[in-house]
Design an enzyme around this catalytic site. Structure first.
Site, PDB file in Angstrom:
ATOM      1  N   LYS A   1       0.816  -1.189   0.000  1.00  0.00           N
ATOM      2  CA  LYS A   1       0.000   0.000   0.000  1.00  0.00           C
ATOM      3  C   LYS A   1       0.864   1.258   0.000  1.00  0.00           C
ATOM      4  O   LYS A   1       0.418   2.330  -0.405  1.00  0.00           O
ATOM      5  CB  LYS A   1      -0.910   0.021   1.247  1.00  0.00           C
ATOM      6  CG  LYS A   1      -1.846  -1.148   1.316  1.00  0.00           C
ATOM      7  CD  LYS A   1      -2.528  -1.191   2.704  1.00  0.00           C
ATOM      8  CE  LYS A   1      -3.356  -2.461   2.814  1.00  0.00           C
ATOM      9  NZ  LYS A   1      -3.797  -2.683   4.196  1.00  0.00           N
ATOM     10  N   GLY A   2       2.095   1.098   0.477  1.00  0.00           N
ATOM     11  CA  GLY A   2       2.960   2.268   0.704  1.00  0.00           C
ATOM     12  C   GLY A   2       3.144   3.181  -0.493  1.00  0.00           C
ATOM     13  O   GLY A   2       3.330   4.379  -0.338  1.00  0.00           O
TER      14      GLY A   2
ATOM     15  N   ASP B   1       7.665   2.587  -2.582  1.00  0.00           N
ATOM     16  CA  ASP B   1       7.828   3.647  -1.591  1.00  0.00           C
ATOM     17  C   ASP B   1       9.256   3.685  -1.065  1.00  0.00           C
ATOM     18  O   ASP B   1       9.916   4.704  -1.073  1.00  0.00           O
ATOM     19  CB  ASP B   1       6.813   3.473  -0.438  1.00  0.00           C
ATOM     20  CG  ASP B   1       6.815   2.072   0.176  1.00  0.00           C
ATOM     21  OD1 ASP B   1       7.544   1.182  -0.318  1.00  0.00           O
ATOM     22  OD2 ASP B   1       6.069   1.865   1.143  1.00  0.00           O
TER      23      ASP B   1
ATOM     24  N   ASP C   1      14.653  -1.113   1.272  1.00  0.00           N
ATOM     25  CA  ASP C   1      15.450  -1.218   2.493  1.00  0.00           C
ATOM     26  C   ASP C   1      16.518  -2.294   2.287  1.00  0.00           C
ATOM     27  O   ASP C   1      17.612  -2.008   1.806  1.00  0.00           O
ATOM     28  CB  ASP C   1      14.509  -1.533   3.662  1.00  0.00           C
ATOM     29  CG  ASP C   1      15.203  -1.491   5.003  1.00  0.00           C
ATOM     30  OD1 ASP C   1      16.435  -1.350   5.037  1.00  0.00           O
ATOM     31  OD2 ASP C   1      14.506  -1.594   6.031  1.00  0.00           O
TER      32      ASP C   1
ATOM     33  N   PHE D   1      13.433   4.499  10.931  1.00  0.00           N
ATOM     34  CA  PHE D   1      12.154   4.028  10.411  1.00  0.00           C
ATOM     35  C   PHE D   1      11.282   5.249  10.155  1.00  0.00           C
ATOM     36  O   PHE D   1      11.117   6.098  11.024  1.00  0.00           O
ATOM     37  CB  PHE D   1      11.471   3.075  11.382  1.00  0.00           C
ATOM     38  CG  PHE D   1      10.328   2.333  10.736  1.00  0.00           C
ATOM     39  CD1 PHE D   1      10.568   1.166  10.018  1.00  0.00           C
ATOM     40  CD2 PHE D   1       9.028   2.810  10.811  1.00  0.00           C
ATOM     41  CE1 PHE D   1       9.519   0.484   9.389  1.00  0.00           C
ATOM     42  CE2 PHE D   1       7.977   2.143  10.181  1.00  0.00           C
ATOM     43  CZ  PHE D   1       8.233   0.977   9.476  1.00  0.00           C
TER      44      PHE D   1
ATOM     45  N   ASP E   1       3.679   3.532   6.675  1.00  0.00           N
ATOM     46  CA  ASP E   1       2.863   3.303   7.862  1.00  0.00           C
ATOM     47  C   ASP E   1       3.611   2.623   8.999  1.00  0.00           C
ATOM     48  O   ASP E   1       4.669   2.044   8.817  1.00  0.00           O
ATOM     49  CB  ASP E   1       1.706   2.379   7.501  1.00  0.00           C
ATOM     50  CG  ASP E   1       2.193   0.954   7.265  1.00  0.00           C
ATOM     51  OD1 ASP E   1       3.088   0.772   6.411  1.00  0.00           O
ATOM     52  OD2 ASP E   1       1.726   0.025   7.955  1.00  0.00           O
TER      53      ASP E   1
HETATM   54  P1  XMP Z   1      12.924  -4.491   1.924  1.00  0.00           P
HETATM   55  O1  XMP Z   1      13.774  -4.684   3.158  1.00  0.00           O
HETATM   56  O2  XMP Z   1      12.372  -5.780   1.436  1.00  0.00           O
HETATM   57  O3  XMP Z   1      11.705  -3.640   2.465  1.00  0.00           O
HETATM   58  O4  XMP Z   1      13.666  -3.702   0.873  1.00  0.00           O
HETATM   59  C1  XMP Z   1      10.914  -2.903   1.629  1.00  0.00           C
HETATM   60  C2  XMP Z   1       9.532  -2.717   2.217  1.00  0.00           C
HETATM   61  O5  XMP Z   1       9.593  -2.601   3.640  1.00  0.00           O
HETATM   62  C3  XMP Z   1       8.781  -1.561   4.103  1.00  0.00           C
HETATM   63  N1  XMP Z   1       9.636  -0.579   4.801  1.00  0.00           N
HETATM   64  C4  XMP Z   1       9.189   0.470   5.497  1.00  0.00           C
HETATM   65  N2  XMP Z   1       7.930   0.901   5.748  1.00  0.00           N
HETATM   66  N3  XMP Z   1       8.817   2.720   6.975  1.00  0.00           N
HETATM   67  C5  XMP Z   1       7.761   2.030   6.495  1.00  0.00           C
HETATM   68  O6  XMP Z   1       6.636   2.435   6.725  1.00  0.00           O
HETATM   69  C6  XMP Z   1      10.102   2.357   6.785  1.00  0.00           C
HETATM   70  O7  XMP Z   1      11.031   3.037   7.251  1.00  0.00           O
HETATM   71  C7  XMP Z   1      10.301   1.155   5.998  1.00  0.00           C
HETATM   72  N4  XMP Z   1      11.411   0.491   5.609  1.00  0.00           N
HETATM   73  C8  XMP Z   1      10.958  -0.561   4.873  1.00  0.00           C
HETATM   74  C9  XMP Z   1       8.110  -0.976   2.886  1.00  0.00           C
HETATM   75  O8  XMP Z   1       6.808  -1.500   2.785  1.00  0.00           O
HETATM   76  C10 XMP Z   1       8.930  -1.427   1.709  1.00  0.00           C
HETATM   77  O9  XMP Z   1       8.188  -1.657   0.541  1.00  0.00           O
HETATM   78 MG    MG Z   2       4.493  -0.961   5.527  1.00  0.00          MG
END
Ligand code: XMP
Ligand code: MG
Length: 182
Positions: free
Chosen positions: A48-49, A105, A108, A157, A164
């Site tokens: 959803k992000g 969005d 990470d 974060f 969210d």
């Molecule tokens: P990876 O580690 O797989 O993560 O690259 C990507 C997804 O993790 C969520 N994500 C976050 N969501 N604040 C958030 O609200 C953050 O700081 C954050 N870091 C990672 C996000 O959904 C992303 O698509």
């Molecule tokens: Mg999320």
């Protein structure tokens, strides 16, 4: 609306203001418009992000784009990657031969995106690039090359502008650090 409107609700320091986001999103849209001149790219948004970023981004792209949505789950309600990815919703169209732009969005560890690219790549799009609003500065070795990146982020974060914690804060117009102590 600014931070002052959200007292005592876990909204920490502003990481990127609404104004800075708008400026950067317009730049990304202009870049995509010129890179894809004469084409009709298929935007695939990761829910959803990515929904707010996409809504703003596509209005800065002067091309006949189409928009599809995918939903993946990797974090659940956690603030750390669990390492497992599930498809909750797939795209509704055949992407073979299309110029795909995956809109995320935040990247990470890159695990979510890696999974998605393998999945979509197997469907033979003509091209596939990634546009992520945020990239964690110390993104994992799993992180694929990102063609378009809005901002590089320190290891905090973040919430707001689609992002969210347990489903909340997506409607913050700016991006803030999440402060679990409040
Ligand atoms: P990876 O580690 O797989 O993560 O690259 C990507 C997804 O993790 C969520 N994500 C976050 N969501 N604040 C958030 O609200 C953050 O700081 C954050 N870091 C990672 C996000 O959904 C992303 O698509
Ligand atoms: Mg999320």
């Amino acid at each position: 609306m600014d931070d002052e409107t959200w007292p005592g609700l876990g909204v920490g320091d502003t990481v990127v203001s609404a104004e800075k986001i708008a400026t950067r999103v317009a730049e990304l849209g202009a870049e995509i418009t010129s890179d894809y001149a004469g084409k009709a790219p298929l935007i695939i948004t990761v829910l959803k992000g990515g929904f707010i970023f996409t809504a703003d981004l596509v209005r800065e792209i002067a091309l006949p784009v189409e928009i599809e949505f995918m939903a993946l789950s990797s974090y659940g309600n956690e603030t750390r990657s669990s390492g497992s990815v599930q498809i909750l919703k797939d795209v509704d169209v055949d992407i073979a031969g299309r110029d795909v732009i995956v809109v995320e969005d935040i990247v990470d560890t890159g695990l979510t995106l890696r999974y998605l690219l393998d999945l979509l790549g197997a469907r033979q799009p003509a091209s596939m690039e990634i546009c992520s609003l945020f990239l964690r500065e110390e993104a994992g070795t799993e992180a694929p090359d990102l063609r378009y990146v809005g901002f590089r982020l320190p290891p905090v974060f973040i919430i707001g502008y689609g992002l969210d914690v347990a489903g909340r804060y997506r409607n913050l117009p700016h991006v803030a650090a999440f402060d679990p102590s409040v």
